[in-house]
Motif scaffolding. Structure first.
Motif, PDB file in Angstrom:
ATOM      1  N   THR B 158      25.863  45.894  39.177  1.00  0.00           N
ATOM      2  CA  THR B 158      26.221  45.957  37.757  1.00  0.00           C
ATOM      3  C   THR B 158      27.722  45.812  37.564  1.00  0.00           C
ATOM      4  O   THR B 158      28.181  45.051  36.698  1.00  0.00           O
ATOM      5  CB  THR B 158      25.768  47.307  37.170  1.00  0.00           C
ATOM      6  OG1 THR B 158      24.401  47.516  37.512  1.00  0.00           O
ATOM      7  CG2 THR B 158      25.930  47.316  35.658  1.00  0.00           C
ATOM      8  N   LEU B 159      28.492  46.521  38.395  1.00  0.00           N
ATOM      9  CA  LEU B 159      29.935  46.559  38.190  1.00  0.00           C
ATOM     10  C   LEU B 159      30.648  45.354  38.822  1.00  0.00           C
ATOM     11  O   LEU B 159      31.770  45.048  38.446  1.00  0.00           O
ATOM     12  CB  LEU B 159      30.499  47.865  38.762  1.00  0.00           C
ATOM     13  CG  LEU B 159      29.961  49.122  38.045  1.00  0.00           C
ATOM     14  CD1 LEU B 159      30.310  50.377  38.830  1.00  0.00           C
ATOM     15  CD2 LEU B 159      30.520  49.207  36.635  1.00  0.00           C
ATOM     16  N   GLY B 160      29.995  44.721  39.762  1.00  0.00           N
ATOM     17  CA  GLY B 160      30.557  43.478  40.284  1.00  0.00           C
ATOM     18  C   GLY B 160      31.566  43.653  41.403  1.00  0.00           C
ATOM     19  O   GLY B 160      32.047  42.661  41.933  1.00  0.00           O
ATOM     20  N   SER B 161      31.889  44.886  41.767  1.00  0.00           N
ATOM     21  CA  SER B 161      32.804  45.057  42.898  1.00  0.00           C
ATOM     22  C   SER B 161      32.563  46.394  43.558  1.00  0.00           C
ATOM     23  O   SER B 161      32.157  47.369  42.921  1.00  0.00           O
ATOM     24  CB  SER B 161      34.268  44.933  42.452  1.00  0.00           C
ATOM     25  OG  SER B 161      34.854  46.204  42.284  1.00  0.00           O
ATOM     26  N   THR B 162      32.825  46.443  44.828  1.00  0.00           N
ATOM     27  CA  THR B 162      32.615  47.661  45.604  1.00  0.00           C
ATOM     28  C   THR B 162      33.563  48.756  45.142  1.00  0.00           C
ATOM     29  O   THR B 162      33.164  49.921  44.989  1.00  0.00           O
ATOM     30  CB  THR B 162      32.834  47.371  47.098  1.00  0.00           C
ATOM     31  OG1 THR B 162      31.934  46.333  47.497  1.00  0.00           O
ATOM     32  CG2 THR B 162      32.598  48.608  47.932  1.00  0.00           C
TER      33      THR B 162
END
Lengths: 238, 238
Positions: B158-162
Motif C-alpha cells: 500500500t505504502l510503496g516503500s519499505t
DNA sequence: CGTGATTTGTACGTATGTATA
DNA sequence: TTATACATACGTACAAATCAC
C-alpha cells in the motif's frame, strides 16, 4: 526429469567432489576417458567441465590436465578496521604474499583524486599477489604518496605486513575510508595470474585507507577470484 | 597478433556496441546471418555471443533472438542507512518492484538466528523482484517477525516503500546491521528470473536490518545480477 | 487453437592447434 | 622430440521456445 546431458555430467562430478570420491588436488580422468565413461560426446563433457571451472571447483590446465580445487571459500571482512592478514589467518589458512612489481610513478587521475594529491604527483606503486594455502586468491596494486612514504615498499617487505610498515612511519592506526566492488569477467591475463579458468568472474575492489583524522594514506585496486571469497560487512559503530 | 576467431568476433561486436552501431534494445543478426557475415562456423559465433552475454552486454533469448542490453551499471551504496529506492532513484533510473510471492512460514534456521527468534517462529516472508528501467537487477526474499509485523506485506504494498511500511509500525528509523556478499553462478531459474544468460554470475547479498537499539527487524537474501551493479561502501562515522 | 516458420539450445562427429611433461 | 591433454574450429542434425498466421 532427465535433464541435459552436460548438466547430468556436471551434477555427477559435483557429487563426486562433495562425497570425497574426488578430493582436492586429484586429477580428473582425461576428456576422452570421460567421454568413454559417460558415453557422450566431447562437447558435453567440456561444457560440464567448463561450468565447474567457472564455479571454482575445477581448474583446467591445457597440456596438463584437469584438477580438483581445494576451495574452502574464504571469508573476508570489510569494515573500518579491514586488515588482510588478521582477516585470513584466523581461518586457519596460510597466507603468503608476493611482490610482483614496484616503483615510483606519476599518479593516474583516480589515484591522485583518492589521495587528495596534485595531478601527476609521485606515488609509490606496488603490485602484490596474495595466496591462501598457496592458492592465489587476489592480486592488485596499491598506491602511497611518495613524499610521505618514500621507501614504503622496502619497509613493507622487511616488516612483513602493511600495518607494521605504516606504523613505522609513526602512524599508530589507520582506517578503511571507502570501498567499492563490482564483479566482471576476468581478462585472460588476470585468469592466468590467479591460476583460474578464463571464465571464472573476478571481483574488483577499490579501497581508500585513511589516518584517524581522515587524511587519505593509500588507495588500492585488488582483483579477487570470485569463486574463492565471501565478503562480509559489519555496520556496527565500533 | 591474430587471436582466436571467436575473440575477434567478440571484439568486433563489442566495438559495435560501444560505438553505437548497435544500440540498446537492438536485435542482433541471427546466428546464421553472423556466420555468413564473419565467414566462420556457428560454434565460434555462439562462443562470442555467450561471452558477451556473461558480461551483461547481450541477452540471448531462445526462440526470439539476441538483443543488446541497456546496461548502465547501477551503483548501490551499502552502509548503515542502506535504502533501495533512495539509492537507485537519484541515478535517474525508474525503479519498479513487483511482489512475486508472500506468506507466513516457520522461520528457517538462519532466519530465526538472524532475527533472534525461537526456532520455527512464524515470520512474514515475501519475495520481490526489483527492476531499474524495466530491466530486472535483483530479486530476493525478506523475512519479518510475524508477531511484530503481522501485515507487513500489505502495508509495504500500500505504502510503496519499505521505509514507509516500517515507519507505520511506529519505528522511526532503522539501520543496516550486517551485510555479507559473495558471487556465484546463477541457477537456471535465477537466470530466467533476472532475464539473463545462465552463465552470468550473480552476487548473493545477505543483510540484517535493525532498529536503533540494535534489535533485529528483518533479514533478507537478495540475488543481484553481477553484471548490472557496483556496490560501494563508506566507512565514515556518519 | 493449432501449425509452420524462425531462432536459439543441445548433441554428435572430426580435424587440427597449442601447451606441457 | 614425442606423446599427452586441453583449445579451437569446422560441420551436421534435431530439440525447444517463440511468434505470426
Amino acid at each position: 526429469m532427465t535433464k541435459n546431458t552436460w548438466t547430468q555430467i556436471k551434477d555427477q562430478l559435483t557429487t563426486d567432489i562433495r562425497s570425497g570420491r574426488l578430493s582436492a588436488g586429484d586429477q580428473l580422468p582425461t576428456e576422452p576417458q570421460l567421454v568413454a565413461r559417460f558415453g557422450v560426446g566431447r562437447h558435453s563433457v567440456r561444457k560440464a567441465l567448463e561450468a565447474l571451472a567457472r564455479e571454482g571447483k575445477l581448474s583446467i590446465e591445457q597440456g596438463r590436465g584437469t584438477f580438483v580445487n581445494a576451495t574452502p571459500r574464504l571469508t573476508y571482512q570489510i569494515g573500518k578496521r579491514t586488515r588482510l592478514r588478521r582477516n585470513l589467518i584466523p581461518q586457519g589458512v596460510t597466507v603468503s604474499s608476493q611482490l610482483l612489481d614496484a616503483g615510483r610513478i606519476h599518479a593516474p587521475e583516480n589515484v591522485s583524486q583518492s589521495l587528495h594529491l596534485d595531478p601527476g604527483a609521485l606515488v609509490v606503486h606496488s603490485q602484490r599477489i596474495t595466496s591462501a594455502n598457496d592458492v592465489p586468491v587476489a592480486f592488485g596494486s596499491s598506491y602511497y604518496c611518495a613524499a610521505r612514504f618514500p621507501d614504503f615498499v622496502e619497509r613493507r617487505d622487511t616488516l612483513g605486513s602493511t600495518t607494521e610498515a605504516i606504523r613505522s612511519y609513526g602512524i599508530a592506526d589507520y582506517f578503511r575510508k571507502s570501498t567499492s566492488m563490482h564483479s566482471r569477467t576476468a581478462s585472460a591475463e588476470e585468469a592466468r595470474t590467479l591460476r583460474q579458468h578464463p571464465d571464472v568472474p573476478v571481483i574488483v575492489v577499490h579501497a581508500v585507507d585513511a589516518s584517524p583524522d581522515g587524511t587519505p594514506l593509500s588507495c588500492s585496486r585488488v582483483i579477487w577470484s570470485a569463486a574463492r571469497v565471501t565478503f562480509t560487512m559489519e555496520h556496527s559503530d565500533d
